[in-house]
Structures are given as C-alpha cells and as structure tokens.
Design a protein around this motif. Structure first.
Motif, PDB file in Angstrom:
ATOM      1  N   LEU A  11      31.663  73.428  61.993  1.00 54.23           N
ATOM      2  CA  LEU A  11      30.221  73.573  61.793  1.00 54.23           C
ATOM      3  C   LEU A  11      29.774  75.010  62.011  1.00 54.23           C
ATOM      4  N   LEU A  12      30.261  75.640  63.057  1.00 54.41           N
ATOM      5  CA  LEU A  12      29.903  77.035  63.332  1.00 54.41           C
ATOM      6  C   LEU A  12      30.363  77.959  62.210  1.00 54.41           C
ATOM      7  N   ASN A  13      31.516  77.684  61.660  1.00 54.07           N
ATOM      8  CA  ASN A  13      32.027  78.535  60.583  1.00 54.07           C
ATOM      9  C   ASN A  13      31.310  78.292  59.262  1.00 54.07           C
ATOM     10  N   ILE A  14      30.810  77.086  59.055  1.00 56.17           N
ATOM     11  CA  ILE A  14      29.967  76.835  57.878  1.00 56.17           C
ATOM     12  C   ILE A  14      28.699  77.678  57.971  1.00 56.17           C
ATOM     13  N   ILE A  15      28.112  77.750  59.167  1.00 57.77           N
ATOM     14  CA  ILE A  15      26.892  78.539  59.364  1.00 57.77           C
ATOM     15  C   ILE A  15      27.154  80.019  59.093  1.00 57.77           C
ATOM     16  N   THR A  16      28.239  80.565  59.673  1.00 55.99           N
ATOM     17  CA  THR A  16      28.530  81.985  59.457  1.00 55.99           C
ATOM     18  C   THR A  16      28.935  82.262  58.009  1.00 55.99           C
ATOM     19  N   LEU A  17      29.568  81.271  57.362  1.00 59.91           N
ATOM     20  CA  LEU A  17      29.916  81.415  55.949  1.00 59.91           C
ATOM     21  C   LEU A  17      28.656  81.537  55.096  1.00 59.91           C
ATOM     22  N   LEU A  18      27.661  80.718  55.398  1.00 56.89           N
ATOM     23  CA  LEU A  18      26.399  80.768  54.654  1.00 56.89           C
ATOM     24  C   LEU A  18      25.646  82.064  54.940  1.00 56.89           C
ATOM     25  N   ILE A  19      25.750  82.572  56.160  1.00 60.45           N
ATOM     26  CA  ILE A  19      25.092  83.837  56.499  1.00 60.45           C
ATOM     27  C   ILE A  19      25.724  85.002  55.739  1.00 60.45           C
ATOM     28  N   SER A  20      27.042  84.934  55.526  1.00 60.50           N
ATOM     29  CA  SER A  20      27.735  86.043  54.862  1.00 60.50           C
ATOM     30  C   SER A  20      27.340  86.194  53.396  1.00 60.50           C
ATOM     31  N   LEU A  21      26.968  85.096  52.744  1.00 55.83           N
ATOM     32  CA  LEU A  21      26.681  85.148  51.307  1.00 55.83           C
ATOM     33  C   LEU A  21      25.479  86.039  50.970  1.00 55.83           C
ATOM     34  N   PRO A  22      24.311  85.867  51.616  1.00 54.76           N
ATOM     35  CA  PRO A  22      23.200  86.778  51.296  1.00 54.76           C
ATOM     36  C   PRO A  22      23.485  88.235  51.655  1.00 54.76           C
ATOM     37  N   ILE A  23      24.332  88.466  52.675  1.00 58.68           N
ATOM     38  CA  ILE A  23      24.705  89.843  53.018  1.00 58.68           C
ATOM     39  C   ILE A  23      25.484  90.472  51.870  1.00 58.68           C
ATOM     40  N   ILE A  24      26.443  89.724  51.310  1.00 57.62           N
ATOM     41  CA  ILE A  24      27.235  90.220  50.181  1.00 57.62           C
ATOM     42  C   ILE A  24      26.351  90.455  48.959  1.00 57.62           C
ATOM     43  N   LEU A  48      27.626  97.283  54.643  1.00 54.99           N
ATOM     44  CA  LEU A  48      27.106  95.912  54.511  1.00 54.99           C
ATOM     45  C   LEU A  48      28.068  95.039  53.726  1.00 54.99           C
ATOM     46  N   LEU A  49      28.612  95.582  52.626  1.00 59.99           N
ATOM     47  CA  LEU A  49      29.544  94.814  51.794  1.00 59.99           C
ATOM     48  C   LEU A  49      30.811  94.490  52.579  1.00 59.99           C
ATOM     49  N   ILE A  50      31.347  95.466  53.294  1.00 62.33           N
ATOM     50  CA  ILE A  50      32.555  95.248  54.097  1.00 62.33           C
ATOM     51  C   ILE A  50      32.300  94.175  55.156  1.00 62.33           C
ATOM     52  N   PHE A  51      31.158  94.283  55.844  1.00 64.64           N
ATOM     53  CA  PHE A  51      30.835  93.306  56.888  1.00 64.64           C
ATOM     54  C   PHE A  51      30.669  91.910  56.295  1.00 64.64           C
ATOM     55  N   GLY A  52      29.990  91.802  55.142  1.00 61.36           N
ATOM     56  CA  GLY A  52      29.770  90.506  54.507  1.00 61.36           C
ATOM     57  C   GLY A  52      31.070  89.850  54.078  1.00 61.36           C
ATOM     58  N   VAL A  53      31.942  90.634  53.443  1.00 60.44           N
ATOM     59  CA  VAL A  53      33.237  90.096  52.984  1.00 60.44           C
ATOM     60  C   VAL A  53      34.104  89.706  54.181  1.00 60.44           C
ATOM     61  N   PHE A  54      34.095  90.547  55.215  1.00 60.22           N
ATOM     62  CA  PHE A  54      34.863  90.243  56.428  1.00 60.22           C
ATOM     63  C   PHE A  54      34.383  88.943  57.067  1.00 60.22           C
ATOM     64  N   PHE A  56      32.800  86.506  55.644  1.00 57.26           N
ATOM     65  CA  PHE A  56      33.112  85.396  54.737  1.00 57.26           C
ATOM     66  C   PHE A  56      34.567  84.957  54.903  1.00 57.26           C
ATOM     67  N   LEU A  57      35.499  85.916  54.895  1.00 61.21           N
ATOM     68  CA  LEU A  57      36.922  85.584  54.973  1.00 61.21           C
ATOM     69  C   LEU A  57      37.291  84.981  56.328  1.00 61.21           C
ATOM     70  N   VAL A  58      36.734  85.557  57.404  1.00 61.21           N
ATOM     71  CA  VAL A  58      37.038  85.025  58.730  1.00 61.21           C
ATOM     72  C   VAL A  58      36.482  83.612  58.883  1.00 61.21           C
ATOM     73  N   SER A  59      35.259  83.411  58.399  1.00 65.58           N
ATOM     74  CA  SER A  59      34.648  82.078  58.479  1.00 65.58           C
ATOM     75  C   SER A  59      35.441  81.067  57.653  1.00 65.58           C
TER      76      SER A  59
END
Length: 275
Positions: A11-24, A48-54, A56-59
């Motif tokens: 569940l926590l990783n779903i949340i961070t995954l969704l957060i990463s998408l608007p950043i990317i 910002l792009l590096i942080f978003g992709v990172f 996303f992949l970790v999540s």
C-alpha cells in the motif's frame, strides 16, 4: 494468507508510485515546453526527472517484491532503502553543521536586518555564489519577482519603509545596504549621496535603479539568499528527522516482508512434488 507487513508495504509503495507520476510528467513538461525557458525552470527539470524516475522504480520494486513474493526485487528495495536512510542521516547532520554560522545584523531604526556574506559557512559561499550557480539563482530570483511587491508604492514614506520586516532576500537584493547612505525615494529607487564617498566601493557602486538589476549582483544579495537558504535547510533538517523515523519504519516492514517471502518460498519448495 498474505502477511500484514506485505500488504502494508504494498500500500505504501502504491502511494509513492502514484506520487512519482505527476513529478515525471511535470519535469517532462518543463523539458518540452519551449515557452518555459527561464534558467530557474531549466535548472529544476533534470533533477526533478531523475527523482521522479528513481521514486517510480524503487516503488515498483517494493510493490512487486511485497505483493508478488519476488525476493530478489524486495532485496534490491531494502538495499536502496538502507542507502537512503544512511544518506538522509548524513545530510541531516551536514545541514545542521553548515547552517550553524551566520545571523542577520540588526540595523538601528530599521525593522529589517542586513546580511554579510562572510558571516556564513565557506561551503555555502563556495557552492552557491560562484559565477555559474549564481547566474541560475539570479534567474530564479527574477522569476519569483521578489522585489516586485516592494515597488507598488504601498509604503510611500521612508519611515514606513524602514519599519518594514523584509525577508533576507528582499533586504539584500531589493535595496542598497544602509551603510551606503543612499536617500530613499521609493522602495526600489534610491539616490546616491552627493559626497560620493559613501558609495565608492563594493555593493554601493553595484546598486542600480534599473528595476531589472537593483542589487541582484551585490554581495548583500548573495548573503540574503544564503540566509534564506539557511532558514530553509534548518526546516528541511527537522523534516528529515521525521522522514528518517518513517523510512526506518518502512525498512522494518520490508525486512518482515522479505522474511515472509523466504519462509513462503521455502514452504512452497518443500511442498513441491518430487519426481
């Protein structure tokens, strides 16, 4: 039965995954939108792009590893989380160290303080006031219109302006230093003294009544920026302490999920039919 730690970690990783998408998406918007061409936005787009992709992949690793019992992906996730915890801890200590020096100087009869670059950490001075970085920071300050609100004529008299509680950046960048003895005309327009002695060196000769220049190239402006940076870093360091507690909690969940995966996978291999 799916373990609670696996579900909670998923569940926590779903949340961070969704957060990463608007950043990317936002970082890609900055990159491809030709109307956004300021140095400030260009400075932000790649990190910002590096942080978003990172993120996303970790999540994604954490989500698949916890929900699909992929032990290898979960091991990668735990390794990255461990590095993050160590890195965040070191940065927090570092932030407190480099921001312990420097305070604003109280000026008699003024509601604002003034700032001197030499009062602050040498690392901050070297990192943020060199020519290349200051050009980008200067662009950001112009984009933020930090002096525009002072030039609207709200404070008509000098006495009213002198009582103003200016931010460090406004104090350093939007007006000449008090020691220059300039005469106040309005918030962003000052005249030099007739003697010419007080304004013959340093920031006094860098001041310009051109509204695009003002004191943005002054040492006082750089000092004001670092003073503001110090305040922000102190706040971030405090937030980092809370983030460390959260990361350690998530890491503990990940360890439980990893153990569960090993137990379940071992149980499946034990139950598998032998030929």
């Amino acid at each position: 039965m799916v373990r609670i730690s696996n579900n909670l970690l998923g569940l926590l990783n779903i949340i961070t995954l969704l957060i990463s998408l608007p950043i990317i998406v936002y970082s890609l918007y900055l990159y491809f939108d030709h109307h956004v061409n300021s140095g400030c936005h260009k400075f932000l787009e790649f990190p910002l792009l590096i942080f978003g992709v990172f993120l996303f992949l970790v999540s994604l690793c954490g989500l698949i590893g916890s929900c699909c019992r992929a032990a290898f992906l979960l091991w990668i996730y735990l390794f990255v989380m461990f590095i993050l915890i160590i890195g965040l801890f070191c940065f927090t200590i570092f932030a407190f160290i480099v921001t312990h020096k420097g305070v604003g100087e109280v000026v008699s009869g003024r509601g604002y303080k003034e700032y001197r670059l030499g009062d602050y950490s040498h690392w901050l001075q070297k990192r943020f006031t060199n020519a290349d970085n200051w050009e980008k920071i200067n662009s950001c300050l112009h984009d933020a219109k930090v002096c525009e609100s002072l030039g609207h004529g709200v404070y008509q008299k000098a006495e009213e302006f002198y009582k103003r509680n200016l931010s460090p950046i406004q104090s350093g960048c939007c007006k000449p230093p008090t020691y220059c003895s300039f005469t106040y005309m309005n918030a962003t327009y000052w005249t030099a003294p007739n003697s010419g002695l007080a304004n013959s060196t340093g920031d006094c000769i860098k001041w310009s009544n051109n509204q695009d220049e003002l004191c943005f190239d002054c040492m006082s402006c750089k000092a004001g920026f670092i003073a503001n940076l110090k305040i922000q870093w102190r706040k971030i360091a405090i937030v980092n302490v809370a983030s460390l507690i959260l990361l350690i909690f998530v890491y503990s969940l990940g360890c439980c999920a990893f153990r569960n995966n090993r137990v379940d996978n071992g149980y499946k291999r034990h139950r598998a039919p032998h030929h």
